[in-house]
Design an enzyme around this catalytic site. Structure first.
Site, PDB file in Angstrom:
ATOM      1  CB  CYS A   1      12.839  -0.734  -0.333  1.00  0.00           C
ATOM      2  SG  CYS A   1      12.217   0.521   0.796  1.00  0.00           S
TER       3      CYS A   1
ATOM      4  CG  HIS B   1       8.291   1.775   2.863  1.00  0.00           C
ATOM      5  ND1 HIS B   1       8.804   2.881   2.225  1.00  0.00           N
ATOM      6  CD2 HIS B   1       7.319   2.238   3.695  1.00  0.00           C
ATOM      7  CE1 HIS B   1       8.165   3.966   2.660  1.00  0.00           C
ATOM      8  NE2 HIS B   1       7.264   3.596   3.548  1.00  0.00           N
TER       9      HIS B   1
ATOM     10  CB  CYS C   1      10.846   2.800  -2.481  1.00  0.00           C
ATOM     11  SG  CYS C   1      12.537   3.126  -1.956  1.00  0.00           S
ATOM     12  CD  GLU C   2      13.046   9.928  -3.904  1.00  0.00           C
ATOM     13  OE1 GLU C   2      14.003  10.550  -3.426  1.00  0.00           O
ATOM     14  OE2 GLU C   2      12.041  10.496  -4.384  1.00  0.00           O
ATOM     15  CG  HIS C   3      15.836   5.627  -1.602  1.00  0.00           C
ATOM     16  ND1 HIS C   3      15.196   5.737  -0.382  1.00  0.00           N
ATOM     17  CD2 HIS C   3      16.271   6.876  -1.913  1.00  0.00           C
ATOM     18  CE1 HIS C   3      15.260   6.992   0.034  1.00  0.00           C
ATOM     19  NE2 HIS C   3      15.899   7.702  -0.874  1.00  0.00           N
ATOM     20  CG  HIS C   4      15.906   0.050  -3.146  1.00  0.00           C
ATOM     21  ND1 HIS C   4      15.771   0.683  -1.930  1.00  0.00           N
ATOM     22  CD2 HIS C   4      17.195  -0.381  -3.212  1.00  0.00           C
ATOM     23  CE1 HIS C   4      16.926   0.632  -1.282  1.00  0.00           C
ATOM     24  NE2 HIS C   4      17.805   0.008  -2.030  1.00  0.00           N
TER      25      HIS C   4
ATOM     26  CD  GLN D   1       4.956   6.412   4.791  1.00  0.00           C
ATOM     27  OE1 GLN D   1       5.423   5.322   4.482  1.00  0.00           O
ATOM     28  NE2 GLN D   1       4.207   6.576   5.860  1.00  0.00           N
TER      29      GLN D   1
END
Length: 231
Positions: free
Chosen positions: A193, A191, A122-125, A163
């Site tokens: 996250c 996910h 996940c590019e956010h976390h 995704q």
């Protein structure tokens, strides 16, 4: 910046943090993975040295004892893992070479490759996305090796991802490789996250799909879905 100034900034941003939590699961800036123009000016070896140094500082800041036998090699291990493994799909040099073969046997029915392992981040976390990809295409004059379908999925998975973007990137690459619009991609993934932080929901999963060409028609889409649901 002094420590107390840093703490004040953290406190000032707490309200913004809640808003970001509500938005971050759905943000996607473009179809292309966001990269700076100088993304590949450094060699992999140089990147490993820099990441090791910074990750060592992260561990030190968290209070971990980097002289401990179990921890002292972790910064280098993480740096190598980031560059050589889980984020290797960022580098264009790692893109699989796809060779098309003439469809000499004139196979004209749907070809489906299901349950391709997806291991992304996940590019956010920067925590794992784990799941399966199912891809299909209707051959015309050309076909490609079955292993190349897996390699295309893995190439786009091995980078910080959303995704939805990953699904579309895989579909676009298949269309280019096969010289056809008749492509379908469906990804089912968990996910971490969502599972290991935030709402801590361990039972939900995410499904994304991209259909083009003949797969926009109900007949072909239904056949594809029936194939991937068979066990």
């Amino acid at each position: 910046m002094k420590l107390n100034e840093t703490l004040l900034n953290i406190m000032d941003n707490q309200d913004l943090g809640q808003e970001a939590e509500e938005m971050d699961d759905h943000m996607m800036s473009s179809l292309e993975t966001p990269l700076r123009p100088d993304a590949f000016d450094l060699s992999d070896a140089e990147k490993i040295v820099i990441i090791e140094r910074h990750f060592r500082e992260i561990m030190h800041t968290m209070g971990l004892d980097l002289t401990d036998d179990s921890l002292k090699g972790t910064p280098l291990r993480v740096a190598k893992m980031y560059v050589q493994e889980i984020f290797s799909g960022l580098h264009p040099e790692n893109k699989p070479v796809i060779r098309r073969f003439e469809n000499k046997y004139k196979y004209n029915q749907m070809l489906v490759e299901r349950d391709i392992t997806v291991y992304s981040s996940c590019e956010h976390h920067f925590v794992p996305i784990i799941g399966k990809a199912h891809v299909a295409y209707m051959p015309n004059e050309h076909v490609i090796g079955l292993s190349k379908l897996n390699r295309i999925v893995q190439y786009y998975a091995r980078r910080p991802q959303v995704q939805e973007r990953m699904t579309m990137q895989i579909a676009d690459e298949l269309k280019q490789a096969l010289q056809t619009e008749n492509v379908a991609v469906l990804i089912e993934a968990d996910h971490l996250c969502v599972m290991s932080r935030g709402v801590n929901d361990v039972s939900s999963s995410t499904i994304t799909a991209e259909y083009s060409g003949l797969f926009e028609q109900e007949q072909y889409r239904s056949e594809f879905l029936s194939h991937i649901r068979k066990k």
